[in-house]
Design an enzyme around this catalytic site. Structure first.
Site, PDB file in Angstrom:
ATOM      1  N   CYS A   2      52.023  58.324  18.028  1.00 53.26           N
ATOM      2  CA  CYS A   2      52.171  58.937  16.720  1.00 53.26           C
ATOM      3  C   CYS A   2      52.356  57.823  15.694  1.00 53.26           C
ATOM      4  CB  CYS A   2      53.355  59.884  16.606  1.00 53.26           C
ATOM      5  SG  CYS A   2      53.218  61.321  17.647  1.00 53.26           S
ATOM      6  N   ARG A  27      47.502  54.865  17.408  1.00 54.30           N
ATOM      7  CA  ARG A  27      48.799  55.290  17.950  1.00 54.30           C
ATOM      8  C   ARG A  27      48.775  56.746  18.423  1.00 54.30           C
ATOM      9  NH1 ARG A  27      53.075  51.908  16.447  1.00 54.30           N
ATOM     10  NH2 ARG A  27      54.480  53.639  16.836  1.00 54.30           N
ATOM     11  N   TRP A  71      50.112  62.013  18.757  1.00 55.45           N
ATOM     12  CA  TRP A  71      49.856  61.960  20.207  1.00 55.45           C
ATOM     13  C   TRP A  71      50.832  62.971  20.789  1.00 55.45           C
ATOM     14  CZ3 TRP A  71      52.507  60.895  24.746  1.00 55.45           C
ATOM     15  CH2 TRP A  71      51.722  60.604  25.874  1.00 55.45           C
ATOM     16  N   ASN A  97      57.921  60.357  14.080  1.00 55.00           N
ATOM     17  CA  ASN A  97      57.467  59.704  15.302  1.00 55.00           C
ATOM     18  C   ASN A  97      58.697  59.499  16.181  1.00 55.00           C
ATOM     19  OD1 ASN A  97      56.699  56.243  16.084  1.00 55.00           O
ATOM     20  ND2 ASN A  97      56.336  58.027  17.313  1.00 55.00           N
ATOM     21  N   GLY A  98      58.650  60.041  17.394  1.00 55.14           N
ATOM     22  CA  GLY A  98      59.806  59.917  18.289  1.00 55.14           C
ATOM     23  C   GLY A  98      59.992  61.236  19.008  1.00 55.14           C
ATOM     24  N   GLU A 470      44.201  43.797  36.545  1.00 53.73           N
ATOM     25  CA  GLU A 470      43.899  44.013  35.128  1.00 53.73           C
ATOM     26  C   GLU A 470      42.434  44.414  34.933  1.00 53.73           C
ATOM     27  OE1 GLU A 470      45.528  44.553  32.629  1.00 53.73           O
ATOM     28  OE2 GLU A 470      44.245  44.108  30.924  1.00 53.73           O
ATOM     29  N   LYS A 474      41.368  47.811  33.075  1.00 51.96           N
ATOM     30  CA  LYS A 474      40.487  47.819  31.900  1.00 51.96           C
ATOM     31  C   LYS A 474      39.340  48.786  32.123  1.00 51.96           C
ATOM     32  CE  LYS A 474      42.312  46.519  29.674  1.00 51.96           C
ATOM     33  NZ  LYS A 474      43.584  46.071  29.205  1.00 51.96           N
ATOM     34  N   GLU A 477      40.490  52.593  32.256  1.00 51.32           N
ATOM     35  CA  GLU A 477      41.001  53.224  31.033  1.00 51.32           C
ATOM     36  C   GLU A 477      39.919  53.479  29.988  1.00 51.32           C
ATOM     37  OE1 GLU A 477      43.997  51.123  28.716  1.00 51.32           O
ATOM     38  OE2 GLU A 477      43.179  49.223  29.362  1.00 51.32           O
ATOM     39  N   HIS A 493      44.528  45.995  55.708  1.00 46.87           N
ATOM     40  CA  HIS A 493      45.707  46.867  55.850  1.00 46.87           C
ATOM     41  C   HIS A 493      45.496  48.219  55.188  1.00 46.87           C
ATOM     42  CE1 HIS A 493      47.727  43.443  57.548  1.00 46.87           C
ATOM     43  NE2 HIS A 493      47.277  42.725  56.529  1.00 46.87           N
ATOM     44  N   LYS A 592      48.036  53.576  21.796  1.00 45.80           N
ATOM     45  CA  LYS A 592      48.672  52.267  21.864  1.00 45.80           C
ATOM     46  C   LYS A 592      50.140  52.422  21.522  1.00 45.80           C
ATOM     47  CE  LYS A 592      47.047  47.648  21.085  1.00 45.80           C
ATOM     48  NZ  LYS A 592      46.387  47.467  22.382  1.00 45.80           N
TER      49      LYS A 592
END
Ligand code: F6R
Length: 597
Positions: A2, A27, A71, A97-98, A470, A474, A477, A493, A592
């Site tokens: 948000c 965001r 979001w 936001n929160g 990573e 990448k 996502e 294994h 983000k």
């Protein structure tokens, strides 16, 4: 997660708010809305992107307003749940936001006193609480309302009772005010307001600000005046623009040679490494982080243990908080975070501090929450807008390498000759990244061959293991292709069972102490039908015998090569997603800066 914005000044508020919202959209992007003060409160809200909001917003005049890009946490994405939320009489509007943790209890009480709710959100309790507390002064009604709230918030509030005024407040969610020549700009993040001004005030937890035409007055929750410093942001406003690139992610990948130069600037000499914060002499280091930053932490472990011989543990921040960690004043806990706002990472570093450990942050965003909690070393990557972390990751790896060398030097674990080699490797890093980028057309071509892959595996050993993790993150996502990263030695294994005819396996096989073992692992997957894409050094001609495709990085020190390989994998993921037509800068369900648990 948000983004909130606000504007008060001489210009029409709507275009300014849209501009700020567009810049904060990374965001959250499931719904957006604005409220303008113009005698009454005029709101416009839409499910979807800021562009959807713009397309349905009628002309609204007025020079004061607030806005939000969401979001979803409480309540599905919809125009009803989009902010701003208003009180019963539509005289107070709030963006938040929160998370309001005690909202159910507050909502029940407000409903009992006759308030009517129009959304399923936790945030809507705020305008109703402020309405309940309002007795002619917006600031004190916000203060009183917040005293009943448990949770995290960055809010901006306007009221028809007090035109030309925005009241803002912060607790555990970021909030900044820009002081521009034609007005005041409120945002969750400095990157959003850079185009308008570089002079900002960072709000701290427990502060309430009143913005009017004469300035910004900040007080604490008890109403005591707080003297705030105006800080000038050094980031270039251009760095928050796409500058002709199709996506922020691609632009940010291509910025890496300049970013690495900036990360190293003034910090390296053959005498040693100069960093913004002291590195205490400790028995043990614990690195905490989430996501991509966690992968950087794993790399940190390899280099710090190798060069400084200090034991390092690496923990996922959301786990560390709840495992009753064994740490004390002999430990240094390092939080790695691009945003400086990740809720789990902030909570984990606070937990570490409360147990007596020494604390350090490795952070990118200037003035972010973590910089208020502990001494920090900046990665200096500049604003990162693409949701997928790229330049922030390589700059974290670079800072961790600097820290390892510095600690190694201080503890006399690195000889002068080794130091000279490393420094020369660091100096060549930016140019070597540029050489990787020059191969982007080849990487794009290779990525195209795998556009329709159902699944991917990434493997590496040693410092290339975090690079494999990573690389997989990448790819998944932004392309939504399931991808698993693993330590190649683990193949037998379990992961070997996943290998089938034609499955693409990315093998990071640059020259290092475990290169031969890696070749063995490649043979194992090849023997079972995998199509192997090897990441190898330029001079490694042998590798062609083992793999189906090769993507090259310049010959470099084995501790520097992982940074170069990371850039290859970023481009690879980008182009696979690009060929699949994915929305690269805003992957589904993600945002983000994860400011909620
Ligand atoms: C992935 C990504 C995330 C972040 C994670 C931590 O591309 O960006 O996994 O790395 O959310 O964020 P920061 O580093 O801001 O704490």
């Amino acid at each position: 997660m948000c983004g909130i914005v606000g504007y008060l000044g001489a210009s029409e508020a709507v275009p300014v708010l849209f501009d700020l919202l567009r810049r904060l959209e990374y965001r959250g992007y499931d719904s957006a809305g604005i409220a303008i003060l113009n005698g009454s409160i005029l709101t416009s809200k839409a499910k979807g992107r800021v562009d959807d909001l713009i397309s349905i917003t009628p002309e609204i005049g007025g020079c004061t307003g607030i806005g939000h890009t969401r979001w979803a946490t409480h309540g599905k994405p919809s125009s009803e749940n989009a902010h701003p939320h208003c009180d019963c009489k539509d005289t107070i509007a709030v963006v938040h936001n929160g998370i309001i943790e005690n909202y159910i209890e507050l909502k029940d009480k407000l409903i009992d006193s006759g308030h009517e709710f129009r959304s399923e959100t936790d945030s809507e309790v705020l305008p109703h609480l402020i309405e309940e507390c309002y007795a002619g002064n917006l600031e004190s009604s916000v203060r009183n309302a917040l005293s009943m709230v448990r949770g995290s918030y960055a809010i901006a509030v306007v009221s028809t009772g007090e035109p030309d005024r925005i009241v803002i407040a912060r607790k555990d969610s970021p909030l900044v005010v820009g002081l521009g020549s034609d007005g005041y700009f409120v945002a969750s993040d400095v990157a959003a307001i850079l185009k308008h001004t570089k002079d900002v005030i960072f709000m701290d937890d427990g502060e309430i600000g009143v913005i009017n035409k004469d300035g910004v007055n900040v007080t604490d929750l008890d109403g005591v005046f707080v003297e705030k410093k105006v800080e000038t942001i050094t980031w270039d406003p251009e760095s928050a623009e796409k500058s002709g690139y199709e996506h922020f992610m691609l632009k940010e990948i291509f910025e890496q040679p300049a970013v690495i130069r900036e990360t190293f600037s003034g910090r390296i000499s053959s005498d040693g490494i100069d960093l913004d914060a002291a590195l205490p002499n400790v028995r043990r280091i614990v690195i905490i982080a989430c996501g991509t930053s966690y992968h950087a932490g794993l790399f940190g472990r390899y280099v710090i243990e190798r060069f400084a011989r200090i034991p390092v543990d690496v923990e996922i921040a959301s786990e560390f908080r709840y495992i009753d960690p064994i740490i004390d004043c002999g430990d240094l806990v390092i939080a790695i975070t691009q945003s400086g706002e990740t809720a789990d990472t902030l909570a984990a570093i606070r937990e570490a501090g409360s147990r007596g450990s020494q604390k350090l942050g490795v952070v990118n965003v200037l003035g972010s929450s973590i910089t208020r909690d502990c001494p920090c070393i900046y990665t200096r990557a500049g604003p990162e807008i693409g949701v997928a972390a790229t330049k922030s990751f390589t700059s974290q790896l670079a800072v961790l390498l600097l820290m390892a060398i510095r600690l190694g030097r201080e503890r006399r674990m690195i000889s002068t000759a080794e130091m000279d080699d490393l420094v020369s490797g660091l100096r060549q890093m930016s140019g070597n990244i540029q050489r990787v980028l020059n191969d982007a057309p080849l990487i794009k071509e290779c990525a195209k061959l795998f556009t329709d892959a159902d699944q991917f595996m990434f493997m590496g050993r040693g410092a290339n293991y975090p690079v494999a993790l990573e690389g997989a993150l990448k790819l998944k996502e932004i392309s939504y292709i399931p991808a698993e990263g693993f330590a190649a030695g683990e193949l037998k294994h379990g992961p070997l069972a996943l290998i089938y005819d034609g499955i693409p396996v990315v093998a990071i096989a640059t020259k290092d102490g475990v290169h031969e073992k890696m070749l063995g692992n490649i043979k194992e997957v090849k023997a079972r039908g995998a199509t192997v894409i090897g990441i190898a050094n330029e001079s490694d001609t042998e590798i062609d015998k083992y793999v189906d495709y090769v993507l090259r990085v310049p010959d470099a020190d084995p501790w520097i090569a992982p940074i170069l390989s990371s850039v290859v994998l970023q481009l690879f993921a980008y182009y696979v997603a690009y060929h699949r037509g994915c929305e690269i800068d805003k992957p589904r369900n993600l945002a983000k800066s994860v400011t909620v648990e």
